[in-house]
Design a protein around this motif. Structure first.
Motif, PDB file in Angstrom:
ATOM      1  N   UNK A 129      55.085 -76.750   3.305  1.00 43.01           N
ATOM      2  CA  UNK A 129      54.244 -77.051   4.470  1.00 43.01           C
ATOM      3  C   UNK A 129      53.241 -75.923   4.708  1.00 43.01           C
ATOM      4  N   UNK A 130      53.704 -74.696   4.592  1.00 38.09           N
ATOM      5  CA  UNK A 130      52.798 -73.552   4.757  1.00 38.09           C
ATOM      6  C   UNK A 130      51.727 -73.538   3.659  1.00 38.09           C
ATOM      7  N   UNK A 131      52.137 -73.785   2.408  1.00 38.21           N
ATOM      8  CA  UNK A 131      51.175 -73.732   1.298  1.00 38.21           C
ATOM      9  C   UNK A 131      50.154 -74.871   1.402  1.00 38.21           C
ATOM     10  N   UNK A 132      50.630 -76.060   1.743  1.00 35.03           N
ATOM     11  CA  UNK A 132      49.712 -77.210   1.811  1.00 35.03           C
ATOM     12  C   UNK A 132      48.791 -77.082   3.031  1.00 35.03           C
ATOM     13  N   UNK A 133      49.326 -76.655   4.172  1.00 39.69           N
ATOM     14  CA  UNK A 133      48.439 -76.491   5.335  1.00 39.69           C
ATOM     15  C   UNK A 133      47.424 -75.360   5.084  1.00 39.69           C
ATOM     16  N   UNK A 134      47.791 -74.394   4.253  1.00 39.99           N
ATOM     17  CA  UNK A 134      46.823 -73.350   3.893  1.00 39.99           C
ATOM     18  C   UNK A 134      45.665 -73.941   3.098  1.00 39.99           C
ATOM     19  N   UNK A 135      45.974 -74.875   2.191  1.00 37.94           N
ATOM     20  CA  UNK A 135      44.911 -75.563   1.442  1.00 37.94           C
ATOM     21  C   UNK A 135      43.951 -76.248   2.406  1.00 37.94           C
ATOM     22  N   UNK A 136      44.519 -76.989   3.366  1.00 38.56           N
ATOM     23  CA  UNK A 136      43.688 -77.756   4.305  1.00 38.56           C
ATOM     24  C   UNK A 136      42.903 -76.804   5.207  1.00 38.56           C
ATOM     25  N   UNK A 137      43.555 -75.715   5.617  1.00 41.24           N
ATOM     26  CA  UNK A 137      42.921 -74.707   6.465  1.00 41.24           C
ATOM     27  C   UNK A 137      41.637 -74.187   5.820  1.00 41.24           C
TER      28      UNK A 137
ATOM     29  N   UNK B 282      38.327 -78.303   9.868  1.00 41.27           N
ATOM     30  CA  UNK B 282      38.180 -79.098  11.097  1.00 41.27           C
ATOM     31  C   UNK B 282      39.308 -80.110  11.222  1.00 41.27           C
ATOM     32  N   UNK B 283      39.700 -80.706  10.101  1.00 37.96           N
ATOM     33  CA  UNK B 283      40.812 -81.657  10.125  1.00 37.96           C
ATOM     34  C   UNK B 283      42.109 -80.969  10.536  1.00 37.96           C
ATOM     35  N   UNK B 284      42.288 -79.772   9.987  1.00 37.20           N
ATOM     36  CA  UNK B 284      43.496 -78.998  10.309  1.00 37.20           C
ATOM     37  C   UNK B 284      43.526 -78.662  11.793  1.00 37.20           C
ATOM     38  N   UNK B 285      42.391 -78.216  12.295  1.00 36.76           N
ATOM     39  CA  UNK B 285      42.275 -77.833  13.703  1.00 36.76           C
ATOM     40  C   UNK B 285      42.552 -79.022  14.618  1.00 36.76           C
ATOM     41  N   UNK B 286      42.054 -80.183  14.223  1.00 38.03           N
ATOM     42  CA  UNK B 286      42.212 -81.377  15.043  1.00 38.03           C
ATOM     43  C   UNK B 286      43.659 -81.867  15.046  1.00 38.03           C
ATOM     44  N   UNK B 287      44.269 -81.868  13.880  1.00 34.91           N
ATOM     45  CA  UNK B 287      45.612 -82.427  13.750  1.00 34.91           C
ATOM     46  C   UNK B 287      46.674 -81.497  14.332  1.00 34.91           C
ATOM     47  N   UNK B 288      46.639 -80.247  13.948  1.00 34.07           N
ATOM     48  CA  UNK B 288      47.645 -79.287  14.419  1.00 34.07           C
ATOM     49  C   UNK B 288      46.971 -77.995  14.869  1.00 34.07           C
ATOM     50  N   UNK B 289      46.392 -78.003  16.085  1.00 40.95           N
ATOM     51  CA  UNK B 289      45.645 -76.817  16.539  1.00 40.95           C
ATOM     52  C   UNK B 289      46.501 -75.548  16.605  1.00 40.95           C
ATOM     53  N   UNK B 290      47.787 -75.698  16.923  1.00 39.10           N
ATOM     54  CA  UNK B 290      48.642 -74.498  17.015  1.00 39.10           C
ATOM     55  C   UNK B 290      48.877 -73.880  15.637  1.00 39.10           C
ATOM     56  N   UNK B 291      49.026 -74.748  14.630  1.00 39.05           N
ATOM     57  CA  UNK B 291      49.197 -74.242  13.262  1.00 39.05           C
ATOM     58  C   UNK B 291      47.894 -73.588  12.808  1.00 39.05           C
ATOM     59  N   UNK B 292      46.779 -74.252  13.125  1.00 42.32           N
ATOM     60  CA  UNK B 292      45.477 -73.676  12.781  1.00 42.32           C
ATOM     61  C   UNK B 292      45.355 -72.265  13.369  1.00 42.32           C
ATOM     62  N   UNK B 293      45.725 -72.130  14.636  1.00 40.41           N
ATOM     63  CA  UNK B 293      45.597 -70.835  15.323  1.00 40.41           C
ATOM     64  C   UNK B 293      46.459 -69.766  14.638  1.00 40.41           C
ATOM     65  N   UNK B 294      47.664 -70.154  14.219  1.00 44.72           N
ATOM     66  CA  UNK B 294      48.537 -69.188  13.545  1.00 44.72           C
ATOM     67  C   UNK B 294      47.964 -68.792  12.181  1.00 44.72           C
ATOM     68  N   UNK B 295      47.442 -69.779  11.459  1.00 42.01           N
ATOM     69  CA  UNK B 295      46.850 -69.488  10.149  1.00 42.01           C
ATOM     70  C   UNK B 295      45.609 -68.612  10.311  1.00 42.01           C
ATOM     71  N   UNK B 296      44.842 -68.880  11.362  1.00 40.17           N
ATOM     72  CA  UNK B 296      43.647 -68.064  11.635  1.00 40.17           C
ATOM     73  C   UNK B 296      44.053 -66.604  11.876  1.00 40.17           C
ATOM     74  N   UNK B 297      45.137 -66.419  12.641  1.00 42.15           N
ATOM     75  CA  UNK B 297      45.619 -65.059  12.900  1.00 42.15           C
ATOM     76  C   UNK B 297      46.126 -64.414  11.603  1.00 42.15           C
ATOM     77  N   UNK B 298      46.846 -65.202  10.832  1.00 44.56           N
ATOM     78  CA  UNK B 298      47.456 -64.643   9.620  1.00 44.56           C
ATOM     79  C   UNK B 298      46.400 -64.287   8.574  1.00 44.56           C
ATOM     80  N   UNK B 299      45.525 -65.243   8.275  1.00 44.18           N
ATOM     81  CA  UNK B 299      44.508 -64.993   7.239  1.00 44.18           C
ATOM     82  C   UNK B 299      43.339 -64.160   7.773  1.00 44.18           C
ATOM     83  N   UNK B 300      43.288 -64.004   9.097  1.00 45.02           N
ATOM     84  CA  UNK B 300      42.185 -63.285   9.752  1.00 45.02           C
ATOM     85  C   UNK B 300      40.837 -63.892   9.376  1.00 45.02           C
TER      86      UNK B 300
END
Ligand SMILES: [Zn+2]
Length: 266
Positions: free
Chosen positions: A215-223, A228-246
């Motif tokens: 799930x982490x690897x695939x959501x990273x691909x989408x991120x 925009x799709x990632x942000x729309x579908x799972x904004x909290x996951x997007x926010x965490x990935x944004x923090x992680x990948x900076x």
């Protein structure tokens, strides 16, 4: 050893250079790279060059790793750590590229204690402390409209493995909250599994439901590919990935669109 590595890197950057035409083609090939700002692109080029020096990228199964293949893989690997640095890829050196799907063979013991031998066709694989293995036929599909990026996928696994076996919990930065990561990902993972069971069409590959690591690897691909799709579908996951990948790839797209609109208006 930090200063020695820094000195070596500075020397490489001083003496080596990517072929400008090859670099332009690589950037143009991936729309999610093409939208980077000029300073980001300059940093990506340096990281790509260093990645090619520090890692050994070679073919297997009859694959000849041409310069464009080497550059395409390195540039995408570099994008993942654009704001993290190459040290996030420490502890391993090899990238093995097959022309197409390859067969991974391994043994595992089931709950009843029975040992199974498995031979599975794979599009990519990452070994803890070991190589990243890629199928070029699959890697080649990246950046062509469908959200499927085996290169970003495998390098995301590598980051996840920095603190042990891949489990969807890479080492977070000091300013991140572990409980926030866990709750964002577990809620999205459960929701995703439910939607997959209902056969919903989603911008995230079904394979993400396999495990939290996938799930982490695939959501990273989408991120990176369809932020925009990632942000729309799972904004909290997007926010965490944004923090992680900076990195904030959705904001990057917005900036690129605004620049395009200004260009058209001018
Ligand atoms: Zn995976």
């Amino acid at each position: 050893m930090g200063w020695l590595r820094e000195w070596r890197r500075a020397r490489i950057l001083k003496h080596a250079k990517l072929d400008p035409a090859l670099w332009r083609d690589t950037v143009a090939r991936y729309e999610f790279i093409d939208v980077l700002s000029a300073p980001e692109l300059a940093r990506l080029e340096e990281l790509t060059l260093l990645f090619m020096h520090e890692k050994s990228i070679h073919g297997a199964g009859g694959m000849q790793v041409r310069d464009d293949v080497r550059t395409a893989i390195s540039a995408q690997a570099a994008l993942v750590v654009l704001n993290l640095g190459l040290d996030y890829y420490r502890g391993w050196v090899e990238v093995i590229v097959y022309p197409d799907e390859f067969v991974a063979e391994y043994d595992y013991t089931d709950e009843a204690g029975v040992v199974h031998h498995v031979a599975e066709p794979m599009s990519g694989e990452s070994w803890e402390h070991g190589p990243v293995i890629l199928s070029w036929a699959d890697a080649e599909k990246a950046g062509r409209g469908h959200v499927y990026n085996v290169v970003i996928h495998e390098f995301a696994h590598k980051l996840d493995m920095l603190n042990g076996a891949a489990n969807g919990f890479p080492p977070l930065h000091a300013d991140m909250v572990r409980a926030d990561w866990a709750s964002a990902f577990s809620r999205a993972y459960e929701d995703f599994a439910r939607r997959i069971e209902r056969d919903e069409m989603l911008p995230i590959d079904d394979y993400a439901a396999e495990s939290p690591a996938e799930f982490f690897a695939v959501t990273s691909e989408v991120f990176f590919e369809s932020p925009r799709e990632m942000l729309k579908l799972y904004p909290d996951v997007y926010a965490q990935l944004r923090e992680f990948y900076r990195q904030d790839p959705a904001a990057r797209l917005d900036r690129a669109d605004a620049a395009l609109a200004r260009g058209r208006a001018a």
